[in-house]
Design a protein around this motif. Sequence first.
Motif, mmCIF file in Angstrom:
data_model
loop_
_atom_site.group_PDB
_atom_site.id
_atom_site.type_symbol
_atom_site.label_atom_id
_atom_site.label_comp_id
_atom_site.label_asym_id
_atom_site.label_seq_id
_atom_site.Cartn_x
_atom_site.Cartn_y
_atom_site.Cartn_z
ATOM 1 N N ALA A 92 -3.700 -11.633 -6.904
ATOM 2 C CA ALA A 92 -2.830 -11.060 -7.798
ATOM 3 C C ALA A 92 -1.976 -9.814 -7.135
ATOM 4 C CB ALA A 92 -3.624 -10.158 -8.735
ATOM 5 N N ILE A 93 -2.488 -9.403 -5.900
ATOM 6 C CA ILE A 93 -1.692 -8.472 -5.253
ATOM 7 C C ILE A 93 -1.517 -9.074 -3.705
ATOM 8 C CG2 ILE A 93 -2.264 -6.863 -6.511
ATOM 9 C CD1 ILE A 93 -4.356 -5.624 -4.327
ATOM 10 N N ASN A 94 -1.638 -10.285 -3.505
ATOM 11 C CA ASN A 94 -1.300 -10.556 -2.140
ATOM 12 C C ASN A 94 -0.080 -10.477 -1.607
ATOM 13 O OD1 ASN A 94 -2.730 -12.300 0.161
ATOM 14 N ND2 ASN A 94 -0.999 -14.117 -0.561
ATOM 15 N N ASP A 95 1.004 -10.335 -2.357
ATOM 16 C CA ASP A 95 2.352 -10.160 -1.892
ATOM 17 C C ASP A 95 2.786 -8.882 -1.726
ATOM 18 O OD1 ASP A 95 2.513 -13.247 -1.464
ATOM 19 O OD2 ASP A 95 3.318 -13.274 -3.632
ATOM 20 N N ILE A 96 2.085 -7.788 -2.124
ATOM 21 C CA ILE A 96 2.464 -6.350 -2.426
ATOM 22 C C ILE A 96 1.916 -5.812 -0.839
ATOM 23 C CG2 ILE A 96 2.285 -4.156 -3.519
ATOM 24 C CD1 ILE A 96 1.513 -5.929 -5.870
ATOM 25 N N PRO A 97 2.952 -5.002 -0.055
ATOM 26 C CA PRO A 97 2.396 -4.666 1.158
ATOM 27 C C PRO A 97 1.773 -3.335 0.955
ATOM 28 C CG PRO A 97 4.741 -4.137 0.750
ATOM 29 C CD PRO A 97 4.406 -5.045 -0.469
ATOM 30 N N LEU A 98 0.438 -3.396 1.397
ATOM 31 C CA LEU A 98 -0.547 -2.312 1.246
ATOM 32 C C LEU A 98 -1.118 -2.315 2.759
ATOM 33 C CD1 LEU A 98 -1.851 -3.186 -2.123
ATOM 34 C CD2 LEU A 98 -0.624 -1.147 -1.772
ATOM 35 N N THR A 99 -1.940 -1.093 2.821
ATOM 36 C CA THR A 99 -2.763 -1.133 4.027
ATOM 37 C C THR A 99 -3.960 -1.928 3.694
ATOM 38 O OG1 THR A 99 -3.901 0.842 3.342
ATOM 39 C CG2 THR A 99 -1.865 1.300 4.693
ATOM 40 N N LEU A 100 -4.843 -2.404 4.828
ATOM 41 C CA LEU A 100 -6.096 -2.946 4.409
ATOM 42 C C LEU A 100 -6.968 -2.211 3.562
ATOM 43 C CD1 LEU A 100 -7.543 -5.908 4.978
ATOM 44 C CD2 LEU A 100 -8.478 -4.743 7.213
ATOM 45 N N VAL A 130 -6.530 0.312 1.330
ATOM 46 C CA VAL A 130 -5.936 0.355 0.120
ATOM 47 C C VAL A 130 -6.292 -0.881 -0.691
ATOM 48 C CG1 VAL A 130 -3.997 0.942 -1.632
ATOM 49 C CG2 VAL A 130 -4.231 2.231 0.550
ATOM 50 N N ARG A 131 -5.909 -1.938 -0.105
ATOM 51 C CA ARG A 131 -5.938 -3.300 -0.640
ATOM 52 C C ARG A 131 -7.566 -3.621 -0.827
ATOM 53 N NH1 ARG A 131 -2.283 -7.119 -0.714
ATOM 54 N NH2 ARG A 131 -0.982 -5.996 1.047
ATOM 55 N N HIS A 132 -8.389 -3.224 0.047
ATOM 56 C CA HIS A 132 -9.660 -3.487 0.002
ATOM 57 C C HIS A 132 -10.265 -2.630 -1.269
ATOM 58 C CE1 HIS A 132 -14.219 -2.850 0.658
ATOM 59 N NE2 HIS A 132 -14.245 -4.063 0.808
ATOM 60 N N THR A 133 -9.895 -1.058 -1.514
ATOM 61 C CA THR A 133 -10.384 -0.425 -2.287
ATOM 62 C C THR A 133 -9.964 -0.893 -3.883
ATOM 63 O OG1 THR A 133 -10.302 1.602 -0.877
ATOM 64 C CG2 THR A 133 -10.205 2.201 -3.187
ATOM 65 N N LEU A 134 -8.647 -1.364 -3.857
ATOM 66 C CA LEU A 134 -8.035 -1.833 -5.294
ATOM 67 C C LEU A 134 -8.966 -2.980 -5.588
ATOM 68 C CD1 LEU A 134 -4.342 -1.471 -4.674
ATOM 69 C CD2 LEU A 134 -5.794 -0.087 -6.055
ATOM 70 N N CYS A 135 -9.283 -3.898 -4.520
ATOM 71 C CA CYS A 135 -10.027 -5.001 -5.108
ATOM 72 C C CYS A 135 -11.372 -4.798 -5.132
ATOM 73 C CB CYS A 135 -9.902 -5.981 -3.857
ATOM 74 S SG CYS A 135 -8.099 -6.912 -3.787
ATOM 75 N N THR A 136 -12.095 -3.775 -4.915
ATOM 76 C CA THR A 136 -13.339 -3.338 -5.276
ATOM 77 C C THR A 136 -13.391 -2.457 -6.535
ATOM 78 O OG1 THR A 136 -13.465 -1.594 -3.585
ATOM 79 C CG2 THR A 136 -14.255 -3.799 -3.101
ATOM 80 N N SER A 137 -12.394 -2.059 -7.193
ATOM 81 C CA SER A 137 -12.271 -1.075 -8.157
ATOM 82 C C SER A 137 -12.902 -1.847 -9.543
ATOM 83 C CB SER A 137 -10.709 -0.832 -8.598
ATOM 84 O OG SER A 137 -10.157 -1.951 -9.261
ATOM 85 N N PRO A 138 -13.402 -1.190 -10.507
ATOM 86 C CA PRO A 138 -14.290 -1.770 -11.528
ATOM 87 C C PRO A 138 -13.654 -2.604 -12.496
ATOM 88 C CG PRO A 138 -13.770 0.687 -11.794
ATOM 89 C CD PRO A 138 -13.291 0.243 -10.579
ATOM 90 N N ILE A 139 -12.325 -2.812 -12.553
ATOM 91 C CA ILE A 139 -11.633 -3.557 -13.651
ATOM 92 C C ILE A 139 -12.085 -4.972 -13.332
ATOM 93 C CG2 ILE A 139 -9.409 -4.023 -12.013
ATOM 94 C CD1 ILE A 139 -8.036 -3.447 -14.710
ATOM 95 N N PHE A 177 1.347 2.159 -5.587
ATOM 96 C CA PHE A 177 0.697 2.464 -4.471
ATOM 97 C C PHE A 177 1.465 1.877 -3.346
ATOM 98 C CE2 PHE A 177 -3.779 3.544 -5.821
ATOM 99 C CZ PHE A 177 -3.968 4.392 -5.035
ATOM 100 N N SER A 178 2.173 0.855 -3.228
ATOM 101 C CA SER A 178 2.931 0.680 -2.219
ATOM 102 C C SER A 178 4.105 1.324 -1.975
ATOM 103 C CB SER A 178 3.299 -1.110 -2.313
ATOM 104 O OG SER A 178 4.056 -1.442 -1.460
ATOM 105 N N SER A 179 4.706 1.794 -3.253
ATOM 106 C CA SER A 179 6.044 2.590 -3.380
ATOM 107 C C SER A 179 5.744 4.068 -2.561
ATOM 108 C CB SER A 179 6.502 2.686 -4.565
ATOM 109 O OG SER A 179 5.739 3.612 -5.531
ATOM 110 N N GLY A 180 4.328 4.566 -2.526
ATOM 111 C CA GLY A 180 4.018 5.837 -2.222
ATOM 112 C C GLY A 180 4.256 6.763 -3.162
ATOM 113 N N GLN A 181 4.724 6.448 -4.411
ATOM 114 C CA GLN A 181 4.897 7.494 -5.425
ATOM 115 C C GLN A 181 3.493 7.643 -6.120
ATOM 116 O OE1 GLN A 181 8.623 6.664 -7.727
ATOM 117 N NE2 GLN A 181 8.277 4.731 -6.790
ATOM 118 N N PRO A 182 3.175 8.980 -6.832
ATOM 119 C CA PRO A 182 1.924 9.327 -7.203
ATOM 120 C C PRO A 182 1.853 8.645 -8.652
ATOM 121 C CG PRO A 182 3.490 11.100 -7.337
ATOM 122 C CD PRO A 182 3.959 10.026 -6.605
ATOM 123 N N LEU A 183 0.694 8.047 -8.913
ATOM 124 C CA LEU A 183 0.419 7.418 -10.236
ATOM 125 C C LEU A 183 0.047 8.555 -11.092
ATOM 126 C CD1 LEU A 183 -0.491 5.319 -7.871
ATOM 127 C CD2 LEU A 183 -1.611 4.157 -9.625
#
Length: 362
Positions: free
Chosen positions: A221-229, A231-240, A259-265
């Motif tokens: 789902a997020i393969n094309d979004i630039p993220l560090t490894l 952050v990407r791993h953390t997002l993919c192990t989230s409980p959703i 996350f990729s934009s660097g802006q706070p959520l």
Amino acid sequence: LLEPIGETVKVVTYERKTPLVVAKQALGNMFTKVQPADCIVCFSKKEIFAITRQLQKRGINPAVIYGSLPPGAKLAQAAKFNDPNDPCNVLVATDAIGMGLNLNIRRIIFRTITRSGKLVPNYAALQIAGRAGRYGTKHEQGVVTTVKPGDLSLLETILAKPVEPIKAVGIAPNFEQIEEFSFHLREPSFLSLLDMFDSICSVSDHFFLCTIPKLKEMATAINDIPLTLKVRHTLCTSPITLKQNKFLVEAFVNIARRFSSGQPLTADWLFEMVGWNPRSVNSLEDLAHLENVYPVLETYLWLSLRYPDMLPDEEIVRDGSIEIDNLIREGMDNVSKLLPDVKQGSSKKRSKRKAETARGSG
């Protein structure tokens, strides 16, 4: 299983203190033979609402429990069913009742003994059936039966089987292992890392790789979004859990993009993203929407523990999560008002058929 990883465990064996018996006959027509303290078990939310609708036609307003309800809503429905002063004395539930809920059930009724096209395994059947007549309730014994006569003997056979010992346990790669694996490859994507890890990694007969399919679904789902490894791993192990749910997939992708934009959520951003408009539940669609919003907020809270600077509004979002839980509880308390009127629906169908017949005759 534990010796190779240096773990120890203390095994405590408990014996059931009240008898559990299989009924001599199947229920047949459950809607006319349902009794107080009955729990009808089925394995899909769609079937739960269909059964609830039929019971309501007969003046029975059951409590309802299924997996996608927030924990608070499940507990509220359990309390409603358990309350001797509440007129609700029948429960319709999925196998979600098998864990963590104390219920005053006398009889478990299996609507079917197949789940996802396969017979319910004996450990699951025992766990569900064991909810009936538990020690400490007002019932001296538990009873288990089926709706279909042909299922009863099969269920009895399933329950009589010994539970097979656990021969292998699932293990999942942690970030350090994924990161080390990536050092040997030239700029691989996280998704390709998972594919290669899954194909190359070998484990002993005591273990098997798990969670990889879920990780792959989220990574895709997020393969094309630039993220560090990391952050990407953390997002993919989230409980959703996405499960091809369009709303949840879009929410997950939006979180990754932010996350990729660097802006706070921020809470404002999150609430706008999920279409925040908390109001009373007036339909099954409203209920389903809130059930989708709730895990998104819970995922935010989970991520806020790991990235507090990027997700700064933990308290506001927690309050929002509680509000959603309360709205779902209220909706479930009035579930009879959410279900379509069966008689009205049937009447409309008959009227439509008559009109079509009249046009055909003309």
